[in-house]
Design an enzyme around this catalytic site. Structure first.
Site, PDB file in Angstrom:
ATOM      1  N   SER A   1      13.604 -12.025  -1.218  1.00  0.00           N
ATOM      2  CA  SER A   1      14.505 -13.188  -1.231  1.00  0.00           C
ATOM      3  C   SER A   1      15.873 -12.942  -1.875  1.00  0.00           C
ATOM      4  CB  SER A   1      13.811 -14.415  -1.809  1.00  0.00           C
ATOM      5  OG  SER A   1      13.691 -14.356  -3.195  1.00  0.00           O
TER       6      SER A   1
ATOM      7  N   THR B   1      10.167 -15.707  -4.222  1.00  0.00           N
ATOM      8  CA  THR B   1      10.357 -16.745  -5.235  1.00  0.00           C
ATOM      9  C   THR B   1      11.734 -16.694  -5.903  1.00  0.00           C
ATOM     10  OG1 THR B   1       9.337 -15.348  -6.924  1.00  0.00           O
ATOM     11  CG2 THR B   1       7.896 -16.886  -5.748  1.00  0.00           C
ATOM     12  N   ASP B   2      12.412 -15.530  -5.830  1.00  0.00           N
ATOM     13  CA  ASP B   2      13.677 -15.412  -6.574  1.00  0.00           C
ATOM     14  C   ASP B   2      14.722 -16.430  -6.118  1.00  0.00           C
ATOM     15  OD1 ASP B   2      12.573 -13.336  -7.999  1.00  0.00           O
ATOM     16  OD2 ASP B   2      13.690 -11.748  -6.993  1.00  0.00           O
TER      17      ASP B   2
ATOM     18  N   THR C   1       7.275 -11.624  -2.159  1.00  0.00           N
ATOM     19  CA  THR C   1       6.059 -11.038  -2.741  1.00  0.00           C
ATOM     20  C   THR C   1       4.794 -11.490  -2.033  1.00  0.00           C
ATOM     21  OG1 THR C   1       7.140 -10.821  -4.868  1.00  0.00           O
ATOM     22  CG2 THR C   1       4.759 -10.925  -4.925  1.00  0.00           C
TER      23      THR C   1
HETATM   24  N1  ASP Z   1      11.529 -10.433  -5.769  1.00  0.00           N
HETATM   25  C1  ASP Z   1      10.598 -11.215  -4.970  1.00  0.00           C
HETATM   26  C2  ASP Z   1      11.380 -12.022  -3.936  1.00  0.00           C
HETATM   27  O1  ASP Z   1      11.964 -13.011  -4.299  1.00  0.00           O
HETATM   28  C3  ASP Z   1       9.865 -12.119  -5.865  1.00  0.00           C
HETATM   29  C4  ASP Z   1       8.854 -12.989  -5.196  1.00  0.00           C
HETATM   30  O2  ASP Z   1       8.782 -13.169  -4.016  1.00  0.00           O
HETATM   31  O3  ASP Z   1       8.064 -13.559  -5.954  1.00  0.00           O
HETATM   32  O4  ASP Z   1      11.370 -11.666  -2.783  1.00  0.00           O
END
Ligand code: ASP
Length: 316
Positions: free
Chosen positions: A56, A85-86, A14
């Site tokens: 991710s 973040t995932d 993200t």
């Molecule tokens: N779905 C996104 C990822 O993990 C969430 C993020 O980056 O916050 O790539």
């Protein structure tokens, strides 16, 4: 303080995406975060690389190995990895298990994409660079910096789907905070073992225990290289599931027990059928306070490093 050289590895997530007019969040041409090569308040030069650009959930253990190799090949004074973040906690812990870095290695990301109101990408990147550029961060293992908090890779986890304060550390809390002046640590994580990982193509699924769990799913896993069970409470499972686990152990597949509780440690306390003491007696390994996804990585690292016969010591 002399000028620091920082390796910035951008991997997607993200932090590198934008929200469009309909509210969907996607990568949109050039990575907006890759243009940031000056962090106010930090006297540093940068090498910027994008080894891959992935949301991710697409990141594999092979991608994690690429990051490990990039870090090992670099002579930077500190490393910052931007990441979705995932699965950030998994990449952080994989690097924590497999690297013994002499310089700080810090992962960061964002809960809001780059053009959303209150986007946290630049503040998180700033805090991560300040942390990576500080000698205070040396010897602390791989770190995750989100929302001005510094977490050890071992216990950090994403706890909330969308909140800026999503990242928390199981059991102990964050090990530090990032002030305007740089990182301030409350504590230093314990020394950890490093694994010489050569391959990562192991089949190690994670199953969560639930009331009434029977043998059905466990029996499908007879060809796995190992299994992680998110057991109940201190490490207990229902009787039919326990019998299937014991058969799996007897067939040579290591079974690692963690808890489906949010925090706390597993321990072989209960000796009833399916209780942790009975599972331990049958040869299951207990993974302390690790989450399922971290215990899985530790089992794969141990198997890859040829420690299959010493899992008792590794999961003590
Ligand atoms: N779905 C996104 C990822 O993990 C969430 C993020 O980056 O916050 O790539």
């Amino acid at each position: 303080m002399s000028k620091k050289h920082i390796l910035l590895l951008h991997t997607g997530g993200t932090i590198s995406m934008k929200e469009n007019a309909t509210g969907s969040v996607t990568p949109d041409g050039a990575n907006p975060i890759a243009e940031v090569v000056h962090i106010p308040g930090v006297d540093a030069s940068y090498t910027v690389k994008e080894p891959f650009q992935l949301p991710s959930p697409h990141i594999t253990l092979e991608n994690m190995l690429v990051l490990k190799q990039e870090i090992e090949a670099s002579n930077a004074d500190g490393v910052v990895i931007t990441h979705g973040t995932d699965t950030m906690e998994e990449t952080a812990y994989f690097l924590h298990l497999t690297l013994n870095p002499s310089v700080p290695v810090v992962l960061t990301g964002a809960m809001r994409s780059s053009n959303e109101a209150g986007a946290d990408g630049i503040p998180n990147l700033t805090a991560a660079v300040k942390t990576a550029a500080s000698h205070e961060s040396q010897g602390k293992g791989v770190l995750v910096v989100m929302n001005e908090r510094i977490h050890s890779a071992e216990f950090v986890t994403k706890t909330n789907t969308g909140n800026l304060d999503s990242f928390q550390s199981r059991n102990g809390g964050p090990i530090g905070t990032v002030l305007k002046t740089g990182p301030h640590f409350f504590t230093t994580p314990l020394h950890k073992e490093t694994f010489e990982v050569v391959r990562v193509d192991y089949h190690v699924p994670i199953l969560k225990a639930y009331a009434g769990m029977d043998a059905f799913f466990i029996k499908q896993l007879s060809s796995c290289d190992g299994l992680v069970i998110e057991a109940m409470g201190q490490g207990n499972v229902p009787p039919e599931a326990a019998n299937a686990l014991i058969s799996l152990i007897e067939s040579g597949s290591p079974v690692v027990i963690v808890s489906r509780c949010e925090s706390g440690m597993v321990q072989p306390v209960y000796a009833y059928e399916g209780g942790g003491a009975a599972l331990k007696k049958a040869g299951a390994f207990f993974a302390g306070g690790l989450s399922g996804q971290k215990a899985r990585l530790k089992l794969i690292a141990a198997l890859s490093a040829g420690h299959g016969k010493q899992l008792n010591r590794i999961f003590s």
